[in-house]
Motif scaffolding. Structure first.
Motif, short mmCIF file in Angstrom:
data_model
loop_
_atom_site.label_atom_id
_atom_site.label_comp_id
_atom_site.label_asym_id
_atom_site.label_seq_id
_atom_site.Cartn_x
_atom_site.Cartn_y
_atom_site.Cartn_z
N GLU A 110 0.84 -1.19 0.00
CA GLU A 110 0.00 0.00 0.00
C GLU A 110 0.88 1.24 0.00
N LYS A 150 -2.40 -1.12 -3.61
CA LYS A 150 -3.47 -0.24 -3.15
C LYS A 150 -2.90 1.16 -2.95
N LEU A 151 -3.58 2.15 -3.53
CA LEU A 151 -3.13 3.54 -3.44
C LEU A 151 -4.15 4.35 -2.63
N HIS A 152 -3.66 5.00 -1.56
CA HIS A 152 -4.51 5.84 -0.72
C HIS A 152 -4.11 7.30 -0.91
N LEU A 202 -5.99 8.78 -11.41
CA LEU A 202 -6.63 8.02 -10.32
C LEU A 202 -7.82 7.21 -10.84
N HIS A 243 -6.52 4.17 -12.34
CA HIS A 243 -5.78 3.29 -11.43
C HIS A 243 -6.65 2.10 -11.00
N THR A 280 -7.77 2.39 -5.88
CA THR A 280 -7.43 3.60 -5.13
C THR A 280 -8.62 4.10 -4.33
N ASP A 281 -8.33 4.86 -3.28
CA ASP A 281 -9.38 5.53 -2.51
C ASP A 281 -8.89 6.93 -2.15
N ASN A 299 -15.31 6.67 -4.82
CA ASN A 299 -14.06 6.15 -4.25
C ASN A 299 -13.56 6.95 -3.05
#
Length: 657
Positions: free
Chosen positions: A44, A196-198, A217, A220, A223-224, A398
C-alpha cells in the motif's frame, strides 16, 4: 435429506452451492483461498496534499516511490553498472518515450531492445512473485497476456527452455513490436508495485494539473480518497455552491492557473474577465498580483473582482446559516469606507487597498446586477462541465471523510478536540455530536448534497455546508479557528493573518490521545495507526512526520511547490508492505525530459518506522484476509452439508464420444 436446524444458514448454503456444485469444487476453492491467505500482503502507498502537482505525482507512481530502483539494485547488484541501472529504471518509468529516444539515437537498437526486455522480465518476475498467478494474469495487458505468462513463469534453467525464451523475444523484435511489448512489461511492473493507493486528500488547488491527477486516479486499478478541504471546495463548486465557485476561481487566479478552468474543464471566464476590466480597469490591483510566471494585469483584475464577489456571497451565506458561527468572520460591514480602515476585535487597521467600486456601504454584501449575472453564468458552466462532473463523481464512488483499512485510520485534517484532549461536542443540523459520530454525520450531509443536487427544497442547507467544510472552525477538513483570507489581502500587519489550529495539532504528539482516537473508531490501538495530511511537516525546523511514538504519521511533506520552502523536501510516501512500514522522503522532481534522456530520478531517502521482517505480514492479517477467512468458513460449512447429504451434489456429466 438430513435435518438442518439453522434454516437461514441452509438457504445461504444452497445459494452458495450454485457456484460450488460439489465436494470437488468446494475443496478446490478452500485450498486456493487458504493458499492466498499465506501470501505476503500487497503493498500500500499513502500520498497526501498533491495540490495539482501532476509531474511529481505521476513520477512517484511510476517509480513506486523509489521501490523499483531498490528492486533493480537487489536483482542486478554488480552485474549492471550505474548507467545501465538508470537506463533500466527510466525505461520502466517511461517506456514509450525511452524506446522512441533509443530507436532514434542507437546504432543497434535491436540489441538494446533484447537486453532491456530480459532485464525488465527479471524485475517483473520478482515483483509478481508475491501474488497469485491468477492476480498477475488479470493485471496483464491483453495483447501480450499469453506471452507474458510464458516468460514470467518460465523456468529458464531447464534444458531447451533458454532457446524457447530467446526465440519468443527475437520474434517480438523482428515483428516491430518491441516498443509495445516493453510498455506492456512496464505497465505490469508499475501495477504490481502498488497494490493499493490511498490519497489522503487535497488533490486540487495551487498546482496546474489536478485534472490530470484525477484522470490518473480514475484509471488506477485500486485507489481511494479521503476528502480534503480543497477537494470539498471543488465538490461544492460542481454542485453550484456560489461561495465554493468564487473560492475556486480566486485560488486559480491567485496562482495563475485559470487554464485549469478554461482549458481542462471548459469553464468560460470571459464574462468575469469582461466585468473585471470594466470595473477595475484603472485599478493597479497591487494586492492581487498573482503568483507564478503567467502573472498579468488582467489576471490581477480578475483576482480582485472574484475576491470581492466571494466576500459578499460568504456574508449572505453566513447570515442564513447562523449555526455555522461565521458571521463574525464577515468583515465588509466592519469597514469604514470613508477612512479606508477596518475594525477587528476592537482595533482599527488601515486597509492597503480601499477601492471598492461595487460595494454599497449601506448594504455591503449585496451583489450588483453585473456581479449576479456573472455568477449565474459561472454556476451554469460549473454544473454543465462534463469532465468536472465525472471527476467529482469519482470522489463519491471512491472517496469518504475517513477510512479504516488494514488497522490504519486515514483522514485528511483532524479530529476536533478540546484543550484537554476530549472529543469536542459540535452542534450540526439539530444534533450534538462528537468523535466518529460527527464525522459520520458530515459524510451523510455531503452525500445528501450530492444526492439532492436537483432538489431545491432539500438542497440549500446541505449545499451550504460544503462551504463550511472548507473554512468552518469545527470542520475536521480545515482544523483551524478561522480562515483569514480578507486579512491576508487587505491588512499588512501579519499578526492579523494568524490562524489558530485546533488543539488536535498539539495533542497528536500524545500517544494516549491517539490511542483514544483509534479506539473511538473501533481499532485496536496496540497495532493501529492514524495517517494524516493537511499540515506540512517543517523538516527544516527539525519537525518529524512520526508522532506519538509511531501511533500517528503526518505525511504532508510538500508536494505543493508553494510549501517546499517550509518543508525543505518535496513530499512523503508512506509505504506499508509485508515487511512493515517505511516513510520515503522525496526531493523535487526535475522534468520528464531529464528522466527519459538522462535517467534522472527523484532522489528519495527511506526510513523504516515499523519492522515486521521477522514475522512478515500475510494476507491473512489484512482486511481482505478476514473476508477470505469468512468465505473459507462458509465453504467448510457447505462441504459438511455435502458430506452429510443435507445438500445434494451436482455431479459433472461425462460426455460420451
Amino acid at each position: 435429506m438430513k435435518r438442518y436446524d439453522d434454516i437461514q444458514e441452509l438457504k445461504y448454503l444452497k445459494l452458495l452451492s450454485s457456484k460450488f456444485r460439489n465436494i470437488s469444487e468446494t475443496t478446490t476453492e478452500i485450498i486456493n483461498l487458504q493458499a492466498i491467505l499465506n501470501l505476503p500482503k500487497g503493498t500500500e502507498h499513502f500520498l497526501t496534499d498533491i495540490h495539482g502537482e501532476y509531474p511529481a505525482f505521476n513520477h512517484v507512481l511510476k517509480n513506486g516511490s523509489g521501490t523499483i530502483k531498490e528492486k533493480i539494485n537487489d536483482i542486478f547488484q554488480d552485474t549492471l553498472n550505474n548507467f545501465e541501472k538508470k537506463e533500466l529504471a527510466s525505461t520502466i518509468y517511461y517506456p514509450q518515450e525511452k524506446v522512441e529516444y533509443i530507436l532514434k539515437n542507437k546504432k543497434n537498437p535491436d540489441k538494446w531492445l533484447k537486453d532491456i526486455i530480459y532485464r525488465m522480465l527479471e524485475v517483473c518476475s520478482l515483483t509478481a512473485s508475491k501474488y497469485t498467478s491468477s492476480k498477475v494474469r488479470k493485471a496483464m495487458p491483453k495483447d501480450f497476456e499469453y506471452i507474458l505468462q510464458e516468460l514470467i513463469y518460465e523456468r529458464k534453467e531447464l534444458p531447451n527452455r533458454k532457446e524457447y525464451v530467446e526465440n519468443i523475444i527475437d520474434t517480438i523484435i523482428s515483428l516491430g513490436r518491441g516498443k509495445e511489448f516493453i510498455k506492456a512489461i512496464a505497465d505490469l511492473i508499475q501495477r504490481l508495485m502498488i497494490d493499493k493507493l490511498h490519497i489522503i486528500g487535497d488533490i486540487y488547488d495551487r498546482g496546474s494539473s489536478p485534472h490530470l491527477i484525477m484522470e490518473t486516479l480514475i484509471r488506477h486499478h485500486n485507489t481511494d480518497i479521503q476528502w480534503g478541504n480543497h477537494d470539498m471546495l471543488w465538490i461544492g463548486a460542481s454542485l453550484g455552491n456560489l461561495a465554493c465557485i468564487a473560492n475556486v476561481i480566486r485560488i486559480c487566479a491567485r496562482y495563475s492557473n485559470t487554464d485549469i478552468l478554461e482549458e481542462a474543464y471548459g469553464i468560460n471566464l470571459l464574462p468575469l474577465a469582461t466585468f473585471a476590466i470594466d470595473t477595475y480597469g484603472s485599478d493597479s490591483c497591487k494586492s492581487f498580483t498573482p503568483k507564478g510566471e503567467k502573472s498579468s494585469q488582467l489576471m490581477a483584475q480578475i483576482h480582485k473582482a472574484i475576491t470581492i464577489i466571494q466576500f459578499k456571497i460568504e456574508g449572505e451565506m453566513s447570515k442564513r446559516n447562523p449555526q455555522f458561527e461565521l458571521e463574525k468572520r464577515q468583515l465588509l460591514d466592519k469597514i469604514d469606507y470613508d477612512l479606508g480602515t477596518v475594525e477587528l476585535d476592537g482595533k482599527s487597521y488601515i486597509l492597503n487597498d480601499s477601492n471598492f467600486p461595487t460595494i454599497d456601504k449601506n448594504n455591503p454584501y449585496l451583489l450588483t446586477k453585473e456581479e449576479t449575472e456573472v455568477m449565474e453564468k459561472l454556476k451554469k458552466y460549473f454544473i454543465n462541465s462534463e469532465k468536472l462532473q465525472r471527476h467529482i463523481e469519482f470522489f463519491f464512488t471512491n472517496g469518504s471523510v475517513y477510512l479504516k483499512y488494514n488497522s490504519n485510520l486515514l483522514y485528511h485534517g483532524c479530529m476536533p478536540l478540546t484543550e484537554s484532549g476530549e472529543f469536542k461536542k459540535i452542534s450540526i443540523f439539530g444534533e450534538e455530536l462528537k468523535g466518529k459520530e460527527y464525522l459520520d454525520k458530515i459524510e451523510e450531509i455531503v452525500r445528501k448534497a450530492h444526492l439532492y443536487r436537483d432538489r431545491k427544497d432539500k438542497q440549500e442547507g446541505y449545499n451550504d455546508f460544503l462551504w463550511y467544510l472548507w473554512c468552518g472552525k469545527n470542520s475536521p477538513l480545515f482544523g483551524k479557528d478561522a480562515m483569514k483570507t480578507f486579512e491576508r489581502y487587505f491588512i499588512d500587519d501579519k499578526i492579523t493573518h494568524i490562524e489558530n489550529k485546533n488543539p488536535y495539532y498539539k495533542l497528536y504528539n500524545d500517544e494516549s490521545v491517539c490511542r483514544k482516537i483509534l479506539s473511538e473508531f473501533g481499532l485496536n490501538p496496540n497495532i493501529s495507526h492514524i495517517i494524516n495530511g493537511h499540515v506540512p511537516v517543517k523538516t527544516l525546523k527539525g519537525e518529524k512526520p512520526v508522532k506519538a511514538k509511531g501511533k500517528l504519521f503526518l505525511i504532508d511533506g510538500g508536494f505543493s511547490k508553494a510549501y517546499q520552502k517550509e518543508t525543505g523536501i518535496a513530499g512523503y510516501t508512506l509505504i506499508s508492505n509485508s515487511y512493515g512500514l517505511k516513510i520515503v522522503e522525496h526531493e523535487p522532481f526535475e522534468s520528464l525530459e531529464k528522466a527519459v534522456f538522462e535517467g534522472r530520478d527523484i532522489i528519495s531517502s527511506t526510513r523504516i518506522v515499523e519492522d515486521s521482517s521477522v514475522n512478515r505480514i500475510r494476507v491473512k492479517d489484512t482486511d481482505i484476509g478476514k473476508e477470505l477467512q469468512t468465505q473459507i468458513n462458509d465453504l467448510r460449512k457447505l462441504l459438511k452439508a455435502y458430506e452429510l447429504g443435507v445438500i445434494p451434489q451436482e455431479i459433472k456429466k461425462i460426455k460420451k464420444n
